[in-house]
Structure formats: C-alpha cells, structure tokens
Design a protein around this motif. Structure first.
Motif, PDB file in Angstrom:
ATOM      1  N   ALA A 306       7.937 -25.981  17.143  1.00 15.48           N
ATOM      2  CA  ALA A 306       8.899 -25.992  16.031  1.00 15.48           C
ATOM      3  C   ALA A 306       8.402 -25.144  14.859  1.00 15.48           C
ATOM      4  CB  ALA A 306       9.170 -27.420  15.572  1.00 15.48           C
ATOM      5  N   GLY A 307       7.891 -23.954  15.143  1.00 13.89           N
ATOM      6  CA  GLY A 307       7.438 -23.072  14.074  1.00 13.89           C
ATOM      7  C   GLY A 307       6.023 -23.384  13.623  1.00 13.89           C
ATOM      8  N   LYS A 308       5.455 -22.448  12.897  1.00 20.39           N
ATOM      9  CA  LYS A 308       4.032 -22.539  12.552  1.00 20.39           C
ATOM     10  C   LYS A 308       3.794 -22.322  11.055  1.00 20.39           C
ATOM     11  CE  LYS A 308      -0.417 -20.315  13.622  1.00 20.39           C
ATOM     12  NZ  LYS A 308      -1.059 -19.203  14.360  1.00 20.39           N
ATOM     13  N   ASN A 309       3.097 -23.268  10.453  1.00 24.06           N
ATOM     14  CA  ASN A 309       2.532 -23.132   9.112  1.00 24.06           C
ATOM     15  C   ASN A 309       3.588 -22.719   8.080  1.00 24.06           C
ATOM     16  OD1 ASN A 309       0.255 -23.816  10.537  1.00 24.06           O
ATOM     17  ND2 ASN A 309      -0.765 -21.848  10.316  1.00 24.06           N
ATOM     18  N   THR A 310       3.322 -21.702   7.279  1.00 25.24           N
ATOM     19  CA  THR A 310       4.233 -21.314   6.204  1.00 25.24           C
ATOM     20  C   THR A 310       5.619 -20.982   6.729  1.00 25.24           C
ATOM     21  OG1 THR A 310       2.374 -20.452   4.912  1.00 25.24           O
ATOM     22  CG2 THR A 310       4.579 -19.701   4.289  1.00 25.24           C
ATOM     23  N   ASP A 311       5.687 -20.260   7.831  1.00 23.28           N
ATOM     24  CA  ASP A 311       6.985 -19.886   8.378  1.00 23.28           C
ATOM     25  C   ASP A 311       7.727 -21.111   8.902  1.00 23.28           C
ATOM     26  OD1 ASP A 311       8.143 -17.279   8.316  1.00 23.28           O
ATOM     27  OD2 ASP A 311       8.348 -17.342  10.501  1.00 23.28           O
ATOM     28  N   GLY A 312       7.003 -22.043   9.495  1.00 22.66           N
ATOM     29  CA  GLY A 312       7.634 -23.264   9.954  1.00 22.66           C
ATOM     30  C   GLY A 312       8.181 -24.097   8.813  1.00 22.66           C
ATOM     31  N   ARG A 313       7.475 -24.116   7.680  1.00 20.02           N
ATOM     32  CA  ARG A 313       7.977 -24.851   6.519  1.00 20.02           C
ATOM     33  C   ARG A 313       9.178 -24.139   5.906  1.00 20.02           C
ATOM     34  NH1 ARG A 313       2.635 -26.605   6.694  1.00 20.02           N
ATOM     35  NH2 ARG A 313       1.687 -24.681   5.967  1.00 20.02           N
ATOM     36  N   ARG A 314       9.194 -22.815   5.942  1.00 15.22           N
ATOM     37  CA  ARG A 314      10.343 -22.064   5.424  1.00 15.22           C
ATOM     38  C   ARG A 314      11.604 -22.385   6.220  1.00 15.22           C
ATOM     39  NH1 ARG A 314      12.815 -17.402   7.157  1.00 15.22           N
ATOM     40  NH2 ARG A 314      11.182 -17.015   8.701  1.00 15.22           N
ATOM     41  N   LEU A 315      11.488 -22.410   7.534  1.00 16.23           N
ATOM     42  CA  LEU A 315      12.648 -22.642   8.383  1.00 16.23           C
ATOM     43  C   LEU A 315      13.018 -24.117   8.469  1.00 16.23           C
ATOM     44  CD1 LEU A 315      11.597 -20.136  11.146  1.00 16.23           C
ATOM     45  CD2 LEU A 315      13.641 -19.933   9.746  1.00 16.23           C
ATOM     46  N   ASN A 316      12.000 -24.972   8.512  1.00 18.25           N
ATOM     47  CA  ASN A 316      12.210 -26.426   8.561  1.00 18.25           C
ATOM     48  C   ASN A 316      13.213 -26.793   9.657  1.00 18.25           C
ATOM     49  OD1 ASN A 316      11.820 -29.094   7.773  1.00 18.25           O
ATOM     50  ND2 ASN A 316      13.525 -29.042   6.328  1.00 18.25           N
ATOM     51  N   THR A 343       5.307 -27.276  13.098  1.00 20.74           N
ATOM     52  CA  THR A 343       5.424 -27.537  11.667  1.00 20.74           C
ATOM     53  C   THR A 343       6.796 -28.086  11.288  1.00 20.74           C
ATOM     54  OG1 THR A 343       3.780 -25.832  11.216  1.00 20.74           O
ATOM     55  CG2 THR A 343       5.203 -26.469   9.387  1.00 20.74           C
ATOM     56  N   GLY A 344       7.847 -27.634  11.949  1.00 20.80           N
ATOM     57  CA  GLY A 344       9.189 -28.142  11.664  1.00 20.80           C
ATOM     58  C   GLY A 344       9.424 -29.544  12.174  1.00 20.80           C
ATOM     59  N   GLY A 345       8.525 -30.045  13.005  1.00 19.84           N
ATOM     60  CA  GLY A 345       8.621 -31.405  13.503  1.00 19.84           C
ATOM     61  C   GLY A 345       9.252 -31.511  14.876  1.00 19.84           C
ATOM     62  N   VAL A 346       8.847 -32.551  15.610  1.00 23.62           N
ATOM     63  CA  VAL A 346       9.380 -32.850  16.940  1.00 23.62           C
ATOM     64  C   VAL A 346       9.703 -34.340  16.985  1.00 23.62           C
ATOM     65  CG1 VAL A 346       8.945 -32.868  19.417  1.00 23.62           C
ATOM     66  CG2 VAL A 346       8.054 -30.987  18.012  1.00 23.62           C
ATOM     67  N   ARG A 347      10.921 -34.660  17.400  1.00 26.22           N
ATOM     68  CA  ARG A 347      11.313 -36.072  17.497  1.00 26.22           C
ATOM     69  C   ARG A 347      12.236 -36.297  18.691  1.00 26.22           C
ATOM     70  NH1 ARG A 347      14.795 -34.869  12.859  1.00 26.22           N
ATOM     71  NH2 ARG A 347      13.364 -35.955  11.445  1.00 26.22           N
ATOM     72  N   ASN A 348      12.239 -37.533  19.149  1.00 24.70           N
ATOM     73  CA  ASN A 348      13.140 -37.948  20.221  1.00 24.70           C
ATOM     74  C   ASN A 348      12.919 -37.123  21.492  1.00 24.70           C
ATOM     75  OD1 ASN A 348      14.201 -39.721  18.347  1.00 24.70           O
ATOM     76  ND2 ASN A 348      16.016 -38.477  17.939  1.00 24.70           N
ATOM     77  N   LEU A 349      11.706 -37.250  22.032  1.00 18.84           N
ATOM     78  CA  LEU A 349      11.375 -36.602  23.301  1.00 18.84           C
ATOM     79  C   LEU A 349      11.172 -37.688  24.354  1.00 18.84           C
ATOM     80  CD1 LEU A 349       9.117 -33.624  24.062  1.00 18.84           C
ATOM     81  CD2 LEU A 349       8.711 -35.759  25.286  1.00 18.84           C
TER      82      LEU A 349
END
Length: 480
Positions: A306-316, A343-349
């Motif tokens: 779900a994205g990485k570091n700064t870029d993952g937080r930008r996209l969320n 970074t954007g998070g993973v849920r409901n797997l």
C-alpha cells in the motif's frame, strides 16, 4: 459477455439475497466492511464470503479477432509488437472484445490493454517479451517499490481502464535472466559483475524526489536508469481478471495491480525465481480475490502492499477487502505476506484453504513493517492452512524489517487470527516482537498443530494474545 470462472467453486454461504444488501460502493457494504475493524461480532468468514460474492467480473463483448489477422507470426523471431497494438486498438474502437493468441511463439515488446479487451493466450501459445529495453519505452506512470514514478512500461500494462482480462492456458515468458534485467540488482548471483550498472542510485534518487515532493511526472526513470519494471500491471483500473496463464522469467514483481477495484486472479501459475519475483502484489487495491493459484517464486508468493514512506502517506490509499483461497505455495520467502511497502495500510485480509507444499519457504504468514513505513495492518484472518515446512516461523510479525525502530512513524498491527493451521516443521511457531512504545495488539491462535518446532514462540511487546487448543511438539501450549 460476462467472463465466468474457469472452474466453479461453491462456498458454504447463505442465499445470494445477502449480496443485494451489501454491494461495493453502497453504504450497506461500506458499513458491513467497516464493522470488522470496529469490533463487529459477525464471523469474519461471513464477511469474506460477502466480499467474494460482491467482486465484479469484467464484461467483454462477444467479438473475437486473432493477433495473426494483424500480421503476428508465431515463429519466435518476428517482432509482433505492432500486431498486438493494432489488434487491441482496432477491437477497442469497436467497443471491445477478445484478442486471441493461437499456438506458437510470439515475440513482442510492451502490450498495452484498452477498456473492454480480453487478451486470450491459448494453450500451446507463448508470448515472448523482448530483451531490448527500448521495447518498453516511452515511460509510463507506474510504481517502483511503492513509490510512483515514470519508468519503463510493465510488459503488460493498462492505465485508467475498465473491464480488462488476460486469460487462457498459455505462457507469458518475460525472458529475464542473468543476462537481461536481473543484473541491475547489483547481485552476483543474478549476473552482476563489477563495472556493470545497478539500480542503487536510481532507487535512492527516486525516494529523495518523493521526500521532496517532486511531482510524479518529473520523476523520470526509464532509458539510462536501472529500475526494473513489473511484468503485469493494471494501474488505476476497474474490473480486472487474470485467469489461467503461466508466468516465467519475470523482470521484477510478477502480478502487480495498483489502485484497482474488483480484481480477480485465478488459476494462475506464477513461476519465476529471479530477484524480487514476488508472485502477486496487490497494492492500494480494494475488492481482490486470489484463488486457485500456484506460486513458485524468487521472493514472497503473495505480498499485499500500500505504498511506501512519504509517497505512501501522500496517497493514503490502503489495500483492503482481500480474499485468498485454494492456493498452493511452493518456493519463496513468505507464503502470504503484508508489506513492507504498506504505509497506506492493509485491512480486512482473509486467507483460507491453502497449502504450503514445500520445504523451501521461509515463513507461512509474514507481516513486515517498521517505524518509517508507519501505516497499519489490521483484521487479518487465516484458517484451514497446511504447511509442510517453513524455514523460520509459521507466523512472523516483524517490526524491525529494513529501517527498524526510531523513525517517528510507528506502525499499528492488530487483530490477527489463525485457525486450524497445521505445520510439519518450523523454527518458531510464532515470532512477534513489537516496540516497547508500540505494542502489537490482538493475536489469536485456535486449533493449531506444529509437529516439530526447533524453538518456542517468541512474543514480546504484544497485548491480548490468546492460544486455544495450540499443540507444539506434541505438548499443549498456553499463554500466561
């Protein structure tokens, strides 16, 4: 026409009327899914069934052409790039349909799909992808290691499309090797020799650009740079089906849907042992079904990202509502992995009815993160899994992957359950170590058998850990 599953799978679920009240995009469905993270008492496997019922397959018109009608020759020598392009764009102009690749060996560069197009690779057909890097130019909007950039085109690519499919019993061969693509890792086991270029500087430059907020359109890689593209990558697409095909010799990640909704990967054989040859990496995707696949890989078999570091937080943009079922895992690192680009998070797997049929896999369930990734992993449910052997742990929760602690973005990991899991041999049943200031919360094991564990579980900085009917080396194990 609706593309149907290659084989029917019957789920032990209630009537289809339940799906009508909880469809994707409706408040009812959103409330039902959110309920799991908010303490809903509903059985998580009912939730998994609802997700499976609600995923939409692509609709492809019943119009068919053969790539050979556009000049393709299956001799393994003729460049068929233009023939693939003409077949796809011509059919797309007529509102879509199926492009058939008949038996033979077809050499090509990048293949770009359009909306309402199915690429059908018949049994006995092999698509051979050129080893000339120029065949994957101009650059396209993509991701490398969770960071957006402009880079070489993935070998099969679609951006912003809907209703696309890659089907059939044929083979896609990336022709990556210790002579092509793989040496860019800088590793001698993959063909690198002193004096040859590597991706190290480009990877660092890309991360620096992301940290400085450089617009993606200005993060230009491609020619003169050394970041390897993914093999198959639908990006920002809706209703994607990848079914039946076999993958060999991939340059990087094998299947990499990004920012997609309604993704089905079924009956695929992902078999490639190069560097970072993950089998399937859904990234920032929602409503994903991976079923009936065989993974024989050079890295993680399935790795949800779900994205990485700064870029993952930008996209969320999280990955969520993912069901994995009836899959077989052979060689690789982790069988079912989350991270480390999460970074954007993973849920409901949800993962069920799977087999780790190998003595050459490191971990069974692998959650890897650190304090630079941040983000969250929550509501991960595993049941009915048999593991012949894992080199490390049945369940690994790794907060110290890569950069480790002390970077200011502590991750959240909570609500991980394993039920009815059998392991022949492992180094640890569970290895889960959080930070002193950031505990893992909610690990639940029920009906677990580990026949031969070299060491007891290591569980530190974890809250709300429960073992029920857990037997290791023939002895019941409890948590005090």
């Amino acid at each position: 026409m609706d593309i149907q599953p290659s084989r029917r799978r019957f789920l032990a679920i209630g009537g289809l009327a339940a799906a009508a009240v909880a469809l994707p995009g409706t408040p009812a469905f959103a409330d039902a899914v959110d309920g799991l993270a908010n303490g809903s008492s509903e059985d998580p496997w009912d939730r998994a069934d609802r997700i499976v019922r609600s995923i939409n397959r692509p609709r492809i018109p019943a119009r068919t052409v053969s790539v050979t009608d556009f000049g393709a020759a299956g001799d393994g020598v003729t460049d068929c790039t233009q023939a693939f392009k003409d077949a796809i764009t011509g059919l797309a102009a007529e509102s879509g349909g199926r492009v058939v690749v008949p038996p033979g060996r077809y050499l090509t560069g990048a293949i770009h799909l359009e909306s309402r197009i199915e690429l059908h690779v018949e049994e006995g057909a092999t698509i051979l992808f050129s080893t000339d890097t120029a065949a994957y130019l101009p650059v396209v909007f993509t991701r490398d290691g969770g960071i957006e950039c402009m880079n070489y085109s993935p070998f099969v690519y679609a951006y912003g499309k809907h209703d696309i499919a890659i089907t059939g019993k044929g083979v896609l061969d990336g022709q990556a090797s210790n002579e092509h693509w793989w040496p860019w890792t800088g590793k001698t086991q993959f063909g690198w020799k002193p004096g040859m270029p590597t991706a190290t500087a480009d990877g660092a430059a890309l991360e620096d650009m992301a940290n400085r907020g450089v617009p993606v359109e200005q993060r230009i890689m491609g020619d003169g740079h050394y970041l390897r593209p993914s093999f198959i990558e639908p990006y920002n697409c809706e209703r994607v089906l990848i079914s039946g095909i076999t993958l060999h010799n991939t340059p990087n990640w094998q299947l990499h849907p990004v920012l997609c909704t309604d993704v089905i990967v079924e009956d695929v054989v992902a078999s490639s042992h190069g560097p970072n040859n993950d089998g399937c990496d859904p990234e920032s995707c929602t409503m994903v079904l991976i079923q009936g696949c065989t993974f024989d890989t050079g890295d993680d078999c399935i790795a949800v990202k779900a994205g990485k570091n700064t870029d993952g937080r930008r996209l969320n943009a999280p990955s969520e509502n993912i069901v994995i079922q009836d899959c077989e895992f052979l060689k690789g690192h982790g069988a079912i992995t989350i991270g480390s680009e999460m970074t954007g998070g993973v849920r409901n797997l949800f993962a069920r009815d799977c087999t780790v049929d190998s003595t050459e896999l490191n971990e069974g369930i692998r959650l890897k993160t650190n304090s630079l990734r941040g983000g969250f992993i929550e509501d991960v449910h595993i049941k009915n899994v048999t593991m012949k052997q894992v080199g490390d742990a049945m369940l690994l929760v790794d907060f110290f992957y890569g950069e480790g602690a002390g970077h200011g973005f502590n991750p959240v990991v909570r609500n991980v359950t394993l039920e009815n899991v059998t392991v022949g041999k492992a180094k640890y049943p569970v290895y889960a170590v959080g930070y002193a200031d950031d505990h893992i919360s909610g690990i639940s094991l029920r009906d677990i058998r580990v026949a031969n564990a070299a060491n007891p579980s290591v569980i530190e900085n974890c809250d709300n850990v429960t073992f029920e009917n857990v037997v290791v080396n023939g002895t019941p194990v409890t948590i005090s």
